[in-house]
Design an enzyme around this catalytic site. Sequence first.
Site, PDB file in Angstrom:
ATOM      1  N   LYS A   1       0.747  -1.183  -0.070  1.00  0.00           N
ATOM      2  CA  LYS A   1       0.046  -0.048  -0.124  1.00  0.00           C
ATOM      3  C   LYS A   1       0.875   1.214  -0.006  1.00  0.00           C
ATOM      4  O   LYS A   1       0.349   2.285  -0.394  1.00  0.00           O
ATOM      5  CB  LYS A   1      -1.024   0.156   1.279  1.00  0.00           C
ATOM      6  CG  LYS A   1      -2.056  -1.169   1.015  1.00  0.00           C
ATOM      7  CD  LYS A   1      -2.679  -1.378   2.377  1.00  0.00           C
ATOM      8  CE  LYS A   1      -3.712  -2.384   2.138  1.00  0.00           C
ATOM      9  NZ  LYS A   1      -4.506  -2.780   3.562  1.00  0.00           N
ATOM     10  N   ILE A   2       2.145   1.052   0.503  1.00  0.00           N
ATOM     11  CA  ILE A   2       3.281   1.972   0.315  1.00  0.00           C
ATOM     12  C   ILE A   2       4.327   1.473  -0.458  1.00  0.00           C
ATOM     13  O   ILE A   2       4.536   0.262  -0.272  1.00  0.00           O
ATOM     14  CB  ILE A   2       3.449   2.597   1.659  1.00  0.00           C
ATOM     15  CG1 ILE A   2       2.532   3.200   2.420  1.00  0.00           C
ATOM     16  CG2 ILE A   2       4.684   3.388   1.621  1.00  0.00           C
ATOM     17  CD1 ILE A   2       2.790   3.600   3.909  1.00  0.00           C
TER      18      ILE A   2
END
Lengths: 305, 305, 305, 305
Positions: free
Chosen positions: B279-280
């Site tokens: 997600k990052i």
Amino acid sequence: MGKSDEIKDYVLKRGQKASDVVSQMEAAGFQAEGVALAAGLVKEMVEDGDCRVFLSFTSNMVASGLRGAFAKMVKEGLVDCVVTAGGSVDHDIIRTLKPYKKGNFFADDVKLHRRGVNRLGNVFIPNDRYAALEKWLRPVLSELSEQSSTWSPHALIGELGRRVKDRSSVLHQCAKRGVPVFCPGITDSAVGLQLYLFSQDRPDFVVDVVEELKAAIDFAFDAKRTGAIVLGGGISKHHTIGVNLLRGGLDYSVYVTTANPYDGSLSGAETNEGKSWGKIREDGRTVTVRGDATVVLPLVMSGVW
Amino acid sequence: MGKSDEIKDYVLKRGQKASDVVSQMEAAGFQAEGVALAAGLVKEMVEDGDCRVFLSFTSNMVASGLRGAFAKMVKEGLVDCVVTAGGSVDHDIIRTLKPYKKGNFFADDVKLHRRGVNRLGNVFIPNDRYAALEKWLRPVLSELSEQSSTWSPHALIGELGRRVKDRSSVLHQCAKRGVPVFCPGITDSAVGLQLYLFSQDRPDFVVDVVEELKAAIDFAFDAKRTGAIVLGGGISKHHTIGVNLLRGGLDYSVYVTTANPYDGSLSGAETNEGKSWGKIREDGRTVTVRGDATVVLPLVMSGVW
Amino acid sequence: MGKSDEIKDYVLKRGQKASDVVSQMEAAGFQAEGVALAAGLVKEMVEDGDCRVFLSFTSNMVASGLRGAFAKMVKEGLVDCVVTAGGSVDHDIIRTLKPYKKGNFFADDVKLHRRGVNRLGNVFIPNDRYAALEKWLRPVLSELSEQSSTWSPHALIGELGRRVKDRSSVLHQCAKRGVPVFCPGITDSAVGLQLYLFSQDRPDFVVDVVEELKAAIDFAFDAKRTGAIVLGGGISKHHTIGVNLLRGGLDYSVYVTTANPYDGSLSGAETNEGKSWGKIREDGRTVTVRGDATVVLPLVMSGVW
Amino acid sequence: MGKSDEIKDYVLKRGQKASDVVSQMEAAGFQAEGVALAAGLVKEMVEDGDCRVFLSFTSNMVASGLRGAFAKMVKEGLVDCVVTAGGSVDHDIIRTLKPYKKGNFFADDVKLHRRGVNRLGNVFIPNDRYAALEKWLRPVLSELSEQSSTWSPHALIGELGRRVKDRSSVLHQCAKRGVPVFCPGITDSAVGLQLYLFSQDRPDFVVDVVEELKAAIDFAFDAKRTGAIVLGGGISKHHTIGVNLLRGGLDYSVYVTTANPYDGSLSGAETNEGKSWGKIREDGRTVTVRGDATVVLPLVMSGVW
């Protein structure tokens, strides 16, 4: 003030029952007292024949051993509805397919990513778990979209639960006993992602949350009394107490939280704050316990049983 | 290790600029360092011409002075979309109609309830504020339901924003600049309650959250780079990073939180945890600051400007 | 309730003074309000000509940029005595000899140990710093033991301060202005370790803490009014309010803490709790701010100046 | 990764033993895992015939039911020395004379003060408890001052313990078994206040803390291995690990804390941080549990027994 008002020293012994430890906690002070009082209040609400009990928890808890405790609480009829976040549906279903792994809080997240492992605190979730969810869910969504193009989250989750065969599954136990699982933020999850992917082919497929709110409010409204066991914060906590507003508030409330009250968040708020809003009755019985639910809930339930 | 690696003592002076204090924080250690690094990273993401910046916050923050800071950030073009919880819409609109009051954390909540005052930490919200919201919202909903019977939250909020005239309003500034406000859990709010009441007469009125997710994912997907300023936890935080998954993760992330990581909640998680999920990005630039956003954000923004 | 009771939106601008941000915090709610109120109360106590002001802090803060803020507060005459833990003496002296380094919270501690680096949160302290302390301290202890074989901590620290030449040093500024540094737990430190090693050769060398307590109680007792700025918890916090008991309690108290009240610890307690003990007067003015002092104190002092 | 690496659902039952719940915690994730691992590590250190076990706790815990657990741990020979703060001596002795009372966190502290009741979290301590301590202590101090005019804290506390007759008393059990109670900050307490008052008549009465440090360092130095059970933070925690530095560090360490690591305080630090300092060995076995000791310790000890 008599004997019953005194702080008493723990008398710990080999082979002691968990319920005995919890009953000693009542006179032990600090958060131990809260654990014992929470056990007492949960007992009262589940034994009150006219009380509908709401169980609310955050998604991460379903990735932990608590999932089995929730399933058991539903199975034993202690709980009349569940309010939770979208990720709970993910974790509950996936864990019927494949287990999660013990991990640690200080793992190297970049290395984990390269190995295809997602970290959730000290729980590890390999990527293939999400692939398994997708594989399981796609045909179910196709089937359900034949029945209707518009779904409320709890209706959809009910259908998912009917298709899960696992005694430790919260959805399974809820479906079996007709316990609704309200999930106003359902799309914020891997299931949500699948709904999105599915809707690429079926643009008429709609998940309606107004209908969801109506169902939850009605569920609270129709009850003679209501109680809530609220574990953690976020949308699950707020929704649980919010849908009790129109009926005049909760009669019993137990909060277990690690969040702090000083930032004005509901996640960290004391039960008392809910009384100002009328989400908890002025004379509502309340307990707030500060601690991690994976430690607190087994104790509370040992005290109840 | 040279001079630039040293912890340096604060040199505080009368009449000092906030930006000077923040720049000193970088070498001051502990969370002060985080504040300075956050300012630096926010500056980078807003100055990166190819980066879409997500601003995420919890509802309670819109009941505080932060509302003005958020509105300003949107107005100045620092923010490309907002992700928030339902209560943010309530507070933002109500405060265009009537002000909130300073209160205190230790007020007697039963007495407040009798006086018709709702407590949100140390902020007091008299009941008539919600009556004003209802009065304002009903005709708008009627009008919108004429246009369409199915709405996604951000489309609905966009229309509300167009009808709010208040420079300090987040919705107003977002509507004015075409900044979408994603709100996957919109019904968990007073606006949600109004949607429910409205739907009693108009059972065909539907709020679709699959469409909402699609819009947010597309918004992230189309960007060359993405960054997020995530204040607080809950559904807003999870959604912000979740919708960045399909694109391969956020390039920049700043978290400001009072929650704890030890319970496995995303609310308290470090930015690094998001890297394991993708997600990052693995090489995404990140800062986590632990503290109340009402104190931290004004400092961060002073450092940016 | 009038205008002055309203929550007001931040109006943040380029080039804004820190004091302007702090003054806006008063109407911003949550902990921002606390920061502004703390600034106001510190201002009152330092401007009250008849008030002796106690400054209390934990050791780790002296390893951060706060050391310079403390030194400045003493230098400007805002503070009449200091109460702190033994490690503060270590860090203050060492940093006159060699600087500390910026580090990070997630470093590999085993690798650091092999490199001879000690970690204090995100501050790194190479081992040679402690060697430098030893080298500096041994001759001073020899010299002092010629003067007397029995020392109270504040008398000893006073002599150390006289030998430190560094404007950013708290001990230096205290010695220069005759501000006593009370340190009831002095031996819990590297200085304590040196005292122990020194006493191997000089078994008659004694550090007496009863005399220390007497001095602190008398210092509080003789004052017309007393106030305290208490940063962090532990022995420094408890001692500061404890020595004010016999005089009838503090007139002003500001607490800044990251600890939690729910475990019954004084470190996390609200100022109000002190009123039940008479350590703070019933009508004593108090503010509690929850946050990291490296972020909060520079703001509070900006508001004071 | 096999079966033993899996997260497993709780299987909770009526009449379950506490030890069974704790053993399930190991596969439950989040802090539950920590509780189970702590139980395992405490078991190892107390069963290691060549390990000296340090038990460290903060004062407030002795005002709670934990006092009985500490006394039992000493009585059963699990603990070889105690390191604590001054207030522990107060609470332990007073509670042999008169009980403490159950209270609540939200009581009105001004009203309590008028009623002569001191609040310690949710524990109430009427003023007459402190009067009873004074009455008990004065003749003992007279007697001890006949023996010697200079005392180290642990020698003094040993004598107090010999005069306390109460099986639930930590001092009593320690005196009975020759377990030293190290207390470097002894004067920060009601006992300290009595020492001060007593010294008004006997100005030659001295409490020497260098001797105290020597005794504690020697105690650690002479051990083949050392282990520590550290509950809470402050001077007790720091001292426990600090006196293990010269010997090369602790072999086993269990921390239980509610404090946060983000502010660089030792109170909230992970065990790992101690490895960089050499206060814990590089290969030292460690567990950190985040939670209130009144809840966590009874579980840990149930798992040990």
